[in-house]
Design an enzyme around this catalytic site. Structure first.
Site, PDB file in Angstrom:
ATOM      1  N   ARG A  26       0.843  -1.196   0.000  1.00 19.29           N
ATOM      2  CA  ARG A  26       0.000   0.000   0.000  1.00 19.29           C
ATOM      3  C   ARG A  26       0.878   1.246   0.000  1.00 19.29           C
ATOM      4  NH1 ARG A  26      -0.908   4.823   2.616  1.00 19.29           N
ATOM      5  NH2 ARG A  26      -0.487   3.816   4.613  1.00 19.29           N
ATOM      6  N   ASP A  27       1.514   1.539   1.110  1.00 20.43           N
ATOM      7  CA  ASP A  27       2.343   2.734   1.221  1.00 20.43           C
ATOM      8  C   ASP A  27       3.472   2.710   0.195  1.00 20.43           C
ATOM      9  OD1 ASP A  27       4.711   4.322   2.315  1.00 20.43           O
ATOM     10  OD2 ASP A  27       3.185   4.898   3.749  1.00 20.43           O
ATOM     11  N   HIS A 219       7.040   4.472  12.320  1.00 15.51           N
ATOM     12  CA  HIS A 219       7.111   4.382  10.858  1.00 15.51           C
ATOM     13  C   HIS A 219       8.195   5.354  10.397  1.00 15.51           C
ATOM     14  CE1 HIS A 219       4.907   3.946   6.836  1.00 15.51           C
ATOM     15  NE2 HIS A 219       5.871   4.822   6.596  1.00 15.51           N
ATOM     16  N   HIS A 221      11.266   6.875   7.745  1.00 15.29           N
ATOM     17  CA  HIS A 221      11.774   7.052   6.384  1.00 15.29           C
ATOM     18  C   HIS A 221      13.266   7.334   6.491  1.00 15.29           C
ATOM     19  CE1 HIS A 221       7.892   7.825   3.933  1.00 15.29           C
ATOM     20  NE2 HIS A 221       7.581   7.180   5.040  1.00 15.29           N
ATOM     21  N   CYS A 252       5.986   9.521   0.106  1.00 17.59           N
ATOM     22  CA  CYS A 252       4.663  10.138   0.160  1.00 17.59           C
ATOM     23  C   CYS A 252       4.444  10.948  -1.113  1.00 17.59           C
ATOM     24  CB  CYS A 252       4.524  11.033   1.385  1.00 17.59           C
ATOM     25  SG  CYS A 252       2.931  11.883   1.468  1.00 17.59           S
ATOM     26  N   ASN A 261      10.732   4.291   2.401  1.00 20.53           N
ATOM     27  CA  ASN A 261      10.525   3.732   3.728  1.00 20.53           C
ATOM     28  C   ASN A 261      11.745   2.929   4.177  1.00 20.53           C
ATOM     29  OD1 ASN A 261       7.646   4.319   4.429  1.00 20.53           O
ATOM     30  ND2 ASN A 261       7.283   3.255   2.496  1.00 20.53           N
TER      31      ASN A 261
END
Length: 311
Positions: A26-27, A219, A221, A252, A261
């Protein structure tokens, strides 16, 4: 040649087990130039679950005009066993998205709020108050429908327009998600500006606001190469839930300074070296990452998969 794996040196002040929310389906995919068909997205999720990852983001119920990479998430869910031991959370941005997700049979939903006004306007299409109230309403409705709800906070450690973010603002936003029924709060270092001391300060604020450390996920990055250092800082504080993306893909689409990520295999390498159990096969994840890079026709940010596989 046998793949090299890390030597283990356990530390008594760290968690003995860690759970990983795998976000690449997804991300990770939502920011890619190439849109993968449903069959490939399903194959990706099946490979990840076969590697031992128990929580895998399956997609999002957003407008395909805004995020075409996530179109047909309903079909992805239809191809998964939603009654299995695995969790396949989907992002639901509004009530319509929640209704569609429930109709598709989901048992796990995620909601998303910003900590800053600028990002709410840029990413969520409205004021901070309006978009936050909307997501909290969705979280309450999802909880009432019997779903497990995950709350994502964005711009926790810094905002490209507003700069530094007060940790107390993060704690206030996190508390509102908890009150709305979210069982996990994922702290998003959206543009990757966090450092280990900053992570500690934010976690202290959340715990001080009464949020249990076992409800918090991180989460990260890797924009400034700090992702693993920030994970280690969170481990020292007792955090045992982390988001990661196979191959390190992601970012993003609404914050251009957000790089990839944290790669799942990079995280696994460090956790295994610390003697922390995940029940995830690092060699399998490395192979999946290489396969995924081929499907997307992109180089992978992660070095670990290439190192393990000798490529």
């Amino acid at each position: 040649m046998t793949a090299q794996l890390p030597q283990q040196f356990a530390s008594s002040n760290l968690p003995t087990e860690v759970s990983i929310c795998e976000v690449c389906a997804r991300d990770g995919l939502q920011s890619q130039a190439r849109t993968l068909p449903v069959s490939t997205r399903l194959e990706l999720i099946r490979r990840l679950s076969g590697a031992g990852l128990k929580t895998i983001e399956a997609g999002s119920f957003v407008s395909p005009r805004a995020v075409p990479q996530m179109a047909d998430t309903r079909s992805v869910l239809a191809g998964l066993d939603l009654d299995s031991e695995f969790a396949f959370p989907v992002l639901v941005p509004n009530q319509r998205g929640l209704d569609d997700a429930v109709a598709a049979g989901t048992k796990d939903a995620s909601v998303f709020i910003s900590v800053t006004e600028s990002f709410a306007q840029a990413n969520l299409g409205g004021s901070l108050q309006h978009t936050t109230d909307r997501s909290l309403e969705v979280a309450r409705a999802a909880t009432a429908a019997g779903l497990r709800v995950r709350g994502y906070l964005s711009m926790v450690f810094g905002d490209p327009w507003e700069g530094a973010v007060d940790p107390d603002r993060v704690a206030t936003a996190a508390s509102r998600l908890v009150d709305a029924g979210c069982v996990t709060i994922s702290l998003g270092d959206t543009i990757g500006t966090a450092t280990p001391g900053h992570v500690t300060a934010v976690l202290d604020s959340l715990v001080g606001a009464g949020i249990p450390i076992d409800r918090i996920a991180l989460h990260t990055h890797n924009t400034y190469g700090q992702a693993l250092a920030n994970v280690y800082s969170a481990l020292q504080a007792g955090v045992s839930q982390f988001d990661a993306s196979a191959g390190g893909i992601g970012g993003c689409p609404f914050a251009r300074t957000a790089s990839g990520n944290l790669a799942t295999e990079d995280l696994l390498w460090m956790l295994q070296g610390l003697g922390i159990s995940t029940d995830v096969d690092i060699e399998a994840v490395a192979s999946i990452s290489q396969w995924l890079g081929e499907q997307l026709d992109i180089p992978l940010p992660s070095a670990t998969s290439s190192a393990i596989l000798g490529r």
